[in-house]
Each structure stands twice: as C-alpha cells, then as structure tokens.
Design a protein around this motif. Structure first.
Motif, PDB file in Angstrom:
ATOM      1  N   TYR A 104       0.869  -1.173   0.000  1.00  0.00           N
ATOM      2  CA  TYR A 104       0.000   0.000   0.000  1.00  0.00           C
ATOM      3  C   TYR A 104       0.911   1.230   0.000  1.00  0.00           C
ATOM      4  O   TYR A 104       1.377   1.687   1.027  1.00  0.00           O
ATOM      5  CB  TYR A 104      -0.880  -0.063   1.243  1.00  0.00           C
ATOM      6  N   GLY A 105       1.181   1.779  -1.172  1.00  0.00           N
ATOM      7  CA  GLY A 105       2.080   2.925  -1.266  1.00  0.00           C
ATOM      8  C   GLY A 105       2.581   3.085  -2.703  1.00  0.00           C
ATOM      9  O   GLY A 105       2.176   2.337  -3.598  1.00  0.00           O
ATOM     10  N   PRO A 106       3.474   4.066  -2.925  1.00  0.00           N
ATOM     11  CA  PRO A 106       3.999   5.025  -1.952  1.00  0.00           C
ATOM     12  C   PRO A 106       3.020   6.177  -1.723  1.00  0.00           C
ATOM     13  O   PRO A 106       2.237   6.535  -2.594  1.00  0.00           O
ATOM     14  CB  PRO A 106       5.280   5.511  -2.622  1.00  0.00           C
ATOM     15  N   ILE A 107       3.088   6.751  -0.519  1.00  0.00           N
ATOM     16  CA  ILE A 107       2.168   7.812  -0.122  1.00  0.00           C
ATOM     17  C   ILE A 107       2.992   9.013   0.329  1.00  0.00           C
ATOM     18  O   ILE A 107       3.901   8.876   1.167  1.00  0.00           O
ATOM     19  CB  ILE A 107       1.255   7.337   1.029  1.00  0.00           C
ATOM     20  N   LEU A 108       2.681  10.173  -0.214  1.00  0.00           N
ATOM     21  CA  LEU A 108       3.361  11.405   0.173  1.00  0.00           C
ATOM     22  C   LEU A 108       2.697  11.949   1.440  1.00  0.00           C
ATOM     23  O   LEU A 108       1.509  12.262   1.457  1.00  0.00           O
ATOM     24  CB  LEU A 108       3.274  12.431  -0.954  1.00  0.00           C
ATOM     25  N   LYS A 109       3.478  12.027   2.508  1.00  0.00           N
ATOM     26  CA  LYS A 109       2.964  12.441   3.815  1.00  0.00           C
ATOM     27  C   LYS A 109       3.484  13.850   4.115  1.00  0.00           C
ATOM     28  O   LYS A 109       4.695  14.065   4.242  1.00  0.00           O
ATOM     29  CB  LYS A 109       3.426  11.446   4.876  1.00  0.00           C
ATOM     30  N   VAL A 110       2.579  14.810   4.241  1.00  0.00           N
ATOM     31  CA  VAL A 110       2.958  16.215   4.430  1.00  0.00           C
ATOM     32  C   VAL A 110       2.329  16.733   5.718  1.00  0.00           C
ATOM     33  O   VAL A 110       1.094  16.740   5.852  1.00  0.00           O
ATOM     34  CB  VAL A 110       2.507  17.090   3.239  1.00  0.00           C
ATOM     35  N   PRO A 111       3.143  17.177   6.680  1.00  0.00           N
ATOM     36  CA  PRO A 111       2.573  17.738   7.921  1.00  0.00           C
ATOM     37  C   PRO A 111       2.110  19.182   7.725  1.00  0.00           C
ATOM     38  O   PRO A 111       2.635  19.908   6.863  1.00  0.00           O
ATOM     39  CB  PRO A 111       3.741  17.665   8.905  1.00  0.00           C
ATOM     40  N   TYR A 112       1.144  19.576   8.519  1.00  0.00           N
ATOM     41  CA  TYR A 112       0.678  20.958   8.487  1.00  0.00           C
ATOM     42  C   TYR A 112       0.264  21.359   9.905  1.00  0.00           C
ATOM     43  O   TYR A 112       0.005  20.509  10.769  1.00  0.00           O
ATOM     44  CB  TYR A 112      -0.478  21.144   7.495  1.00  0.00           C
ATOM     45  N   THR A 113       0.215  22.630  10.113  1.00  0.00           N
ATOM     46  CA  THR A 113      -0.076  23.157  11.453  1.00  0.00           C
ATOM     47  C   THR A 113      -1.479  23.748  11.502  1.00  0.00           C
ATOM     48  O   THR A 113      -1.886  24.500  10.598  1.00  0.00           O
ATOM     49  CB  THR A 113       0.944  24.244  11.840  1.00  0.00           C
ATOM     50  N   VAL A 114      -2.199  23.398  12.527  1.00  0.00           N
ATOM     51  CA  VAL A 114      -3.506  23.995  12.783  1.00  0.00           C
ATOM     52  C   VAL A 114      -3.474  24.595  14.191  1.00  0.00           C
ATOM     53  O   VAL A 114      -2.712  24.164  15.054  1.00  0.00           O
ATOM     54  CB  VAL A 114      -4.657  22.973  12.664  1.00  0.00           C
ATOM     55  N   PHE A 115      -4.285  25.608  14.411  1.00  0.00           N
ATOM     56  CA  PHE A 115      -4.308  26.276  15.708  1.00  0.00           C
ATOM     57  C   PHE A 115      -5.675  26.070  16.346  1.00  0.00           C
ATOM     58  O   PHE A 115      -6.712  26.343  15.728  1.00  0.00           O
ATOM     59  CB  PHE A 115      -4.016  27.777  15.534  1.00  0.00           C
ATOM     60  N   GLU A 116      -5.630  25.593  17.568  1.00  0.00           N
ATOM     61  CA  GLU A 116      -6.858  25.384  18.323  1.00  0.00           C
ATOM     62  C   GLU A 116      -6.906  26.379  19.472  1.00  0.00           C
ATOM     63  O   GLU A 116      -5.922  26.585  20.195  1.00  0.00           O
ATOM     64  CB  GLU A 116      -6.919  23.949  18.864  1.00  0.00           C
ATOM     65  N   GLU A 117      -8.057  26.990  19.613  1.00  0.00           N
ATOM     66  CA  GLU A 117      -8.248  27.997  20.665  1.00  0.00           C
ATOM     67  C   GLU A 117      -8.710  27.324  21.946  1.00  0.00           C
ATOM     68  O   GLU A 117      -9.673  26.545  21.933  1.00  0.00           O
ATOM     69  CB  GLU A 117      -9.261  29.039  20.215  1.00  0.00           C
ATOM     70  N   THR A 118      -8.010  27.592  23.024  1.00  0.00           N
ATOM     71  CA  THR A 118      -8.385  27.018  24.315  1.00  0.00           C
ATOM     72  C   THR A 118      -8.695  28.136  25.306  1.00  0.00           C
ATOM     73  O   THR A 118      -8.177  29.260  25.206  1.00  0.00           O
ATOM     74  CB  THR A 118      -7.240  26.148  24.875  1.00  0.00           C
ATOM     75  N   LEU A 119      -9.567  27.852  26.253  1.00  0.00           N
ATOM     76  CA  LEU A 119      -9.956  28.803  27.283  1.00  0.00           C
ATOM     77  C   LEU A 119      -9.436  28.334  28.632  1.00  0.00           C
ATOM     78  O   LEU A 119      -9.556  27.147  28.972  1.00  0.00           O
ATOM     79  CB  LEU A 119     -11.482  28.951  27.327  1.00  0.00           C
ATOM     80  N   SER A 120      -8.850  29.237  29.367  1.00  0.00           N
ATOM     81  CA  SER A 120      -8.383  28.923  30.716  1.00  0.00           C
ATOM     82  C   SER A 120      -8.713  30.087  31.647  1.00  0.00           C
ATOM     83  O   SER A 120      -8.935  31.219  31.195  1.00  0.00           O
ATOM     84  CB  SER A 120      -6.877  28.654  30.711  1.00  0.00           C
ATOM     85  N   ILE A 121      -8.742  29.843  32.933  1.00  0.00           N
ATOM     86  CA  ILE A 121      -9.096  30.870  33.927  1.00  0.00           C
ATOM     87  C   ILE A 121      -7.848  31.243  34.720  1.00  0.00           C
ATOM     88  O   ILE A 121      -7.161  30.384  35.267  1.00  0.00           O
ATOM     89  CB  ILE A 121     -10.195  30.359  34.872  1.00  0.00           C
ATOM     90  N   ASN A 122      -7.557  32.518  34.734  1.00  0.00           N
ATOM     91  CA  ASN A 122      -6.435  33.030  35.523  1.00  0.00           C
ATOM     92  C   ASN A 122      -6.813  32.964  37.002  1.00  0.00           C
ATOM     93  O   ASN A 122      -7.804  33.555  37.433  1.00  0.00           O
ATOM     94  CB  ASN A 122      -6.125  34.469  35.112  1.00  0.00           C
ATOM     95  N   GLN A 123      -6.045  32.206  37.773  1.00  0.00           N
ATOM     96  CA  GLN A 123      -6.372  31.986  39.170  1.00  0.00           C
ATOM     97  C   GLN A 123      -6.280  33.270  40.004  1.00  0.00           C
ATOM     98  O   GLN A 123      -6.994  33.416  41.005  1.00  0.00           O
ATOM     99  CB  GLN A 123      -5.426  30.920  39.750  1.00  0.00           C
ATOM    100  N   LYS A 124      -5.418  34.191  39.578  1.00  0.00           N
ATOM    101  CA  LYS A 124      -5.236  35.405  40.355  1.00  0.00           C
ATOM    102  C   LYS A 124      -6.327  36.425  40.060  1.00  0.00           C
ATOM    103  O   LYS A 124      -6.927  37.014  40.968  1.00  0.00           O
ATOM    104  CB  LYS A 124      -3.858  36.000  40.083  1.00  0.00           C
ATOM    105  N   THR A 125      -6.553  36.653  38.785  1.00  0.00           N
ATOM    106  CA  THR A 125      -7.527  37.685  38.397  1.00  0.00           C
ATOM    107  C   THR A 125      -8.923  37.119  38.163  1.00  0.00           C
ATOM    108  O   THR A 125      -9.888  37.855  37.995  1.00  0.00           O
ATOM    109  CB  THR A 125      -7.068  38.397  37.121  1.00  0.00           C
ATOM    110  N   ASN A 126      -9.009  35.774  38.084  1.00  0.00           N
ATOM    111  CA  ASN A 126     -10.286  35.089  37.834  1.00  0.00           C
ATOM    112  C   ASN A 126     -10.895  35.479  36.491  1.00  0.00           C
ATOM    113  O   ASN A 126     -12.108  35.496  36.312  1.00  0.00           O
ATOM    114  CB  ASN A 126     -11.286  35.400  38.957  1.00  0.00           C
ATOM    115  N   GLU A 127     -10.007  35.821  35.554  1.00  0.00           N
ATOM    116  CA  GLU A 127     -10.452  36.180  34.214  1.00  0.00           C
ATOM    117  C   GLU A 127     -10.225  35.017  33.242  1.00  0.00           C
ATOM    118  O   GLU A 127      -9.303  34.205  33.417  1.00  0.00           O
ATOM    119  CB  GLU A 127      -9.698  37.421  33.722  1.00  0.00           C
ATOM    120  N   THR A 128     -11.102  34.973  32.234  1.00  0.00           N
ATOM    121  CA  THR A 128     -10.966  33.938  31.201  1.00  0.00           C
ATOM    122  C   THR A 128      -9.934  34.378  30.180  1.00  0.00           C
ATOM    123  O   THR A 128     -10.011  35.484  29.627  1.00  0.00           O
ATOM    124  CB  THR A 128     -12.310  33.683  30.501  1.00  0.00           C
TER     125      THR A 128
END
Length: 456
Positions: A72-96
């Motif tokens: 099963y081949g040959p197969i051209l394998k090309v990496p790419y970058t995607v950006f995922e947005e994550t939400l976190s809470i600042n423990q000091k300011t309690n802001e998202t």
C-alpha cells in the motif's frame, strides 16, 4: 409324543423363517451399513487431523520464509499546522484567558500515476510429507506526483511544513524484504526505514523516508519517483490501486493462479499455460470509491486491494476428504450388489461376511491417505482401489462358489471407484456428472431386481 415334538419345533421354524426372509436380511444389511458409518467417521477425523497438521507445517514454513505480501504505497505524507483555541481561567484575576495552541497534523497524497512490475518465481518447500508454495518476487515501482492541494481544507501555505514531508509505504511483510529499499524522488535518493506510526489505523507495518523539502524537490508539472523491492513471500501478493491511474504487470512460473480482490486482469493480455502466467491490470481512480488525498488519518484501504493467490488449488487432503464423503455411497452400493446376487442366485451370505466386505471398503480410505502422503493422489487412488477390489473379489470367490459373480463384482467395483474418482477431479461439472451417474446406477438396480420375488 410326535405331536409334542411338532409343537416344540413350530416356534423354531417360525423364527427361522422370519430371520431368513428377504425383508429381515435387508434390514440387517441396512443396519450394518449404518454401523459402518462409525469407523468411516473415524477415517474422516483422521483425514482432518492430517490436514490440520499440514496447515500447521505450512504456517511454520511460511513464517520462516515469508508471509503474504500486501503493498500500500507510496504515499506522500505532508505535515501541516492547525491552531486550536483554548480557554483557561487566571487563578489570580479570575479572568478567562484565550490561548492558541499549535497542533501538527498530517495529510496524505497518492500518486498521479503508479506503474508496478512484478516477476514472481515460485517453488515448493517440503517438510516430511507436507509441502508449501513459496515465492521470490522482485517488484519495480515508478510513477509521479503532482503538487499537493490543501485548498479543500482551507489550509494556508504558511502553515504547511513543506520541509518535513516524507514518503510512506505500508506493508505486512517487512521481515522478508531482501535488500534495502531506496527511492529516487525528483532526483533525490533516499532510503526507507521501518517506523511506528500512531496515524496508521490498521495492523500493517510501515516504511518511511527521512524529511524531504518539497519546495525544492517538487517540479511545477509532475515529480517522478522509482524504487525496487525484493520479497520472499507465500500465499498471496496484493496491492492497493492508489494511483489516479494504477497499472500492474505480473509474470510468474506458477501455472494455477487465482486472481483475487476487487479488480481482475485484462482478459485480452492475460495468458496462462503450463509454464506460468502473465497478467496486466489497469485501474482508474473512478473505478474505486476513495479520493487521492486524506487528512489527519490514513484509512485502511485493504478492502480495495487486488492481486494473485498462489496456494495449491486442491491439495491431497481435500481430495481425500472429498473421497471419504462418498464412503456411504460406496458401502451401500457394494452391499446392494451382493444382496442382489444373493437374492437372484439363492446363495446365502452371512452377516459376518458382509461385515468383512464393509471393513475392507473402509480400509480403502486409510490406504488412500497413507499412500497419498508419499505419492500423488492419482497413484495412491489407483493402488488403494486395486488392492481393495482384488481383496473383495477373491473373498467373494469363496462366498459365491462361482467365478461368474466375482468377476461381475470386480467389474462393478472398478466402475464405481472410477466414477468416484472422476467426480473428485471435476469441479464445475461434479454435480451434473454425479447426478447422471446415480441415475444410471438406479436404473441398473431397478432392471436387475425386476424379477426378484420380494414376498419370500
């Protein structure tokens, strides 16, 4: 006094007349036929046991020499970058807090053209009484790629890791590759190395090159590639038609190929004779239900593979098993011949003599399988049949006290064993010939038994 003796002998004469009647004899012979199915079943189990042993030995031979080849081949394998947005809470300011996380994913592109040539040399490997078909195959691949297209996923050019592309080959038989696998891709020569990849969703193993800088390697039109692989294998050769146009040309010295998979070779160029076969396939992308590119996960496309099966069409144990399936027919018809002779000639045949004849008929199958393991099935069948026909014919001389009936029995058994052998050898016409033969046998029995008085 005389009256008392007549009373005592009357029951004896009554039971004697019952047991000597034609109906009672038929029932006893029929019951004996059913009893003889027990040792016949033991013979079938013996054949199955020897067949299982053969499969174990073949598996051991193939494991050491090389298993089936799946490519099963040959197969051209090309990496790419995607950006995922994550939400976190600042423990000091309690802001998202919103954060972007870069994740590397992979895309897989198939060749525009894929041409493969395979020269397969088969041979038989033997261990004790068992044999397995193995082969050595040199496969040559060449083709070309076009520029990978990421537009369907809205991936921007700057997020594509062009300098970390690789070429991938999936396979199930890495341990039997005999030489290094090197690819010439756009004028650059690279060596494949075995790798483990979590992105491969099936159980196949993988070969992969080092990083390729596609910006400097890919041509504006098409970028060609070529490589060779030499295998030791057994059973099958299969490949997935991943090219937009896939062509495979295969030649071998194997005279009994079985073409398997979703696609058959071209009938116009296919050639099969005693010296081997030549077969050619041409498969277009519109002939199979998958695209030329995949993102994130490379699926298992083994369902759409095609190729050749190199196993022995009908091995000796299959032929023995088919012969044993007709054991009941042989026993029943032989007993019927003796019973008709007994009824026509008024010669008495004891149930013990029927038993000896039945055991001789069962002995045929043990002789057949034991001789087959040291010779061909045809020769073994001839020797075993000749021995049993001679034994029963000579035994019937002492039973029937005449040479005419034993000669008829010998001729009938010869015809019966010949009939069974012909059915075993036939595949497409076995049912037709068997049905016609049984019709002829039934007609003969009806003819010869038409004048027998069954009321006695």
């Amino acid at each position: 006094m005389e009256t008392q003796e007549n009373q005592n002998s009357a029951p004896t004469s009554f039971f004697q007349s019952i047991f000597q009647s034609t109906t009672a004899k038929m029932l006893m012979v029929g019951f004996l036929t059913l009893i003889l199915l027990i040792p016949l079943e033991f013979v079938k189990n013996l054949i199955q046991e020897r067949s299982n042993r053969q499969e174990e030995v073949i598996s051991e031979i193939n494991d050491k020499w090389g298993e089936s080849v799946y490519f099963y081949g040959p197969i051209l394998k090309v990496p790419y970058t995607v950006f995922e947005e994550t939400l976190s809470i600042n423990q000091k300011t309690n802001e998202t807090v919103k954060q972007q996380k870069a994740i590397t994913k992979y895309s897989y592109f198939f060749p525009e053209d894929l041409k493969a040539k395979s020269n397969v040399i088969t041979k038989l490997l033997n261990r004790n009484n068992y044999e397995s078909v193995v082969y050595s195959s040199k496969m040559n691949f060449e083709g070309n790629y076009i520029q990978p297209d990421f537009s369907s996923k809205n991936i921007s050019t700057e997020n594509i890791q062009w300098n970390k592309a690789t070429i991938l080959i999936k396979n199930t038989n890495l341990k039997s590759i005999k030489d290094e696998v090197k690819i010439n891709f756009g004028g650059n020569k690279m060596t494949f190395e075995p790798v483990y990849s979590a992105n491969i969703t099936d159980s196949t193993q993988a070969l992969e090159t080092g990083f390729i800088d596609l910006k400097s390697t890919l041509k504006t039109d098409k970028t060609s590639f070529s490589f060779d692989i030499t295998y030791n294998g057994s059973k099958q050769i299969k490949m997935v038609p991943i090219g937009k146009t896939t062509q495979l040309s295969m030649q071998s010295n194997w005279a009994s190929p079985s073409f398997i998979g979703n696609f058959l070779p071209d009938d116009k160029t296919k050639k099969i004779d005693n010296n081997g076969f030549v077969a050619n396939w041409k498969i277009l992308h519109i002939n199979r239900p998958f695209s030329q590119q995949f993102f994130e996960i490379l699926p298992d496309l083994g369902t759409y593979a095609f190729g050749v099966d190199f196993v022995i069409p009908v091995n000796q144990y299959q032929q023995n098993e088919r012969a044993a399936k007709y054991g009941f027919l042989v026993i029943g018809l032989t007993f019927l011949i003796f019973f008709l002779i007994q009824s026509i000639s008024k010669i008495k045949i004891h149930i013990f003599q029927y038993t000896m004849i039945g055991l001789a008929l069962i002995l045929f199958y043990t002789l057949l399988i034991s001789i087959t393991e040291h010779s061909s099935f045809t020769k073994a069948y001839l020797i075993a049949a000749t021995a049993i026909i001679t034994l029963i014919s000579l035994y019937s001389v002492s039973i029937l006290k005449d040479n005419k009936f034993p000669m008829f029995i010998a001729a009938s058994l010869s015809g019966l064993y010949t009939f069974i052998y012909v059915i075993i050898q036939l595949e497409n016409y076995a049912l037709l010939v068997g049905s016609i033969g049984l019709f002829a046998i039934l007609a003969a029995v009806m003819y010869f038994s038409r004048k027998i008085d069954w009321n006695k």
